[in-house]
Design a protein around this motif. Structure first.
Motif, PDB file in Angstrom:
ATOM      1  N   ALA A  59      -0.984   7.402  -6.000  1.00  0.00           N
ATOM      2  CA  ALA A  59      -2.274   8.088  -5.876  1.00  0.00           C
ATOM      3  C   ALA A  59      -2.995   7.675  -4.599  1.00  0.00           C
ATOM      4  CB  ALA A  59      -3.155   7.788  -7.091  1.00  0.00           C
ATOM      5  N   TYR A  60      -3.050   6.380  -4.351  1.00  0.00           N
ATOM      6  CA  TYR A  60      -3.757   5.901  -3.171  1.00  0.00           C
ATOM      7  C   TYR A  60      -3.014   6.273  -1.893  1.00  0.00           C
ATOM      8  CZ  TYR A  60      -6.835   3.068  -0.355  1.00  0.00           C
ATOM      9  OH  TYR A  60      -7.742   2.660   0.581  1.00  0.00           O
ATOM     10  N   GLY A  61      -1.710   6.253  -1.942  1.00  0.00           N
ATOM     11  CA  GLY A  61      -0.919   6.657  -0.777  1.00  0.00           C
ATOM     12  C   GLY A  61      -1.155   8.113  -0.407  1.00  0.00           C
ATOM     13  N   ILE A  62      -1.098   8.982  -1.396  1.00  0.00           N
ATOM     14  CA  ILE A  62      -1.348  10.402  -1.145  1.00  0.00           C
ATOM     15  C   ILE A  62      -2.776  10.599  -0.671  1.00  0.00           C
ATOM     16  CG2 ILE A  62      -1.534  12.682  -2.219  1.00  0.00           C
ATOM     17  CD1 ILE A  62       0.773  11.781  -4.095  1.00  0.00           C
ATOM     18  N   TRP A  63      -3.728   9.955  -1.357  1.00  0.00           N
ATOM     19  CA  TRP A  63      -5.139  10.092  -1.028  1.00  0.00           C
ATOM     20  C   TRP A  63      -5.402   9.665   0.416  1.00  0.00           C
ATOM     21  CZ3 TRP A  63      -9.360   6.149  -2.567  1.00  0.00           C
ATOM     22  CH2 TRP A  63     -10.624   6.671  -2.319  1.00  0.00           C
ATOM     23  N   SER A  64      -4.871   8.515   0.780  1.00  0.00           N
ATOM     24  CA  SER A  64      -5.141   8.029   2.128  1.00  0.00           C
ATOM     25  C   SER A  64      -4.408   8.852   3.186  1.00  0.00           C
ATOM     26  CB  SER A  64      -4.795   6.545   2.243  1.00  0.00           C
ATOM     27  OG  SER A  64      -3.436   6.332   1.949  1.00  0.00           O
ATOM     28  N   ALA A  65      -3.164   9.236   2.933  1.00  0.00           N
ATOM     29  CA  ALA A  65      -2.417  10.008   3.933  1.00  0.00           C
ATOM     30  C   ALA A  65      -3.037  11.376   4.168  1.00  0.00           C
ATOM     31  CB  ALA A  65      -0.961  10.162   3.505  1.00  0.00           C
ATOM     32  N   VAL A  66      -3.343  12.072   3.105  1.00  0.00           N
ATOM     33  CA  VAL A  66      -3.959  13.396   3.262  1.00  0.00           C
ATOM     34  C   VAL A  66      -5.329  13.249   3.906  1.00  0.00           C
ATOM     35  CG1 VAL A  66      -4.834  15.429   2.031  1.00  0.00           C
ATOM     36  CG2 VAL A  66      -2.644  14.434   1.377  1.00  0.00           C
ATOM     37  N   GLY A  67      -6.067  12.204   3.522  1.00  0.00           N
ATOM     38  CA  GLY A  67      -7.377  11.964   4.128  1.00  0.00           C
ATOM     39  C   GLY A  67      -7.289  11.692   5.615  1.00  0.00           C
ATOM     40  N   VAL A  68      -6.329  10.869   6.019  1.00  0.00           N
ATOM     41  CA  VAL A  68      -6.147  10.554   7.444  1.00  0.00           C
ATOM     42  C   VAL A  68      -5.836  11.818   8.226  1.00  0.00           C
ATOM     43  CG1 VAL A  68      -4.562   9.444   9.073  1.00  0.00           C
ATOM     44  CG2 VAL A  68      -5.493   8.134   7.179  1.00  0.00           C
TER      45      VAL A  68
END
Length: 107
Positions: A59-68
């Motif tokens: 969840a955090y990986g997807i959240w941070s990657a898409v956010g970046v």
């Protein structure tokens, strides 16, 4: 429903982050309010995705990657920011890392 909460978390976080830039150090009221509400909504929605069984690393990986990626694109398109080739490569590495998390957990 889990992915919907994650998508809402991402959208809220991106909105809050862009508003943080626009708030000019919290000197503008409306963008400052959007920052506080946006991050609150983002963390609430992320917590709901986790509550429904999404793994925290994924969840955090997807959240941070898409956010970046989203913030970088918004910065270039609307905030007169530039991206160097090295930065684009770094974004690619972030995305590759998230893919590795996803693929590594899919067995």
């Amino acid at each position: 429903m889990t992915l919907l909460f994650l998508a809402l978390a991402i959208a809220s976080e991106v909105t809050a982050t862009v508003s943080l830039k626009v708030s000019e150090g919290f000197t503008k009221l409306v963008p400052s309010i959007i920052v506080v509400i946006g991050y609150g909504v983002a963390f609430y929605c992320l917590s709901q995705a986790l509550k429904r069984g999404m793994q925290v690393g994924v969840a955090y990986g997807i959240w941070s990657a898409v956010g970046v990626v989203a913030v970088a694109i918004i910065g270039v398109l609307f905030l007169d920011e530039k991206l160097t080739l090295v930065q684009v490569g770094g974004i690619g590495l972030v995305i590759a890392g998230v893919l590795a998390l996803e693929l590594g957990g899919a067995h």
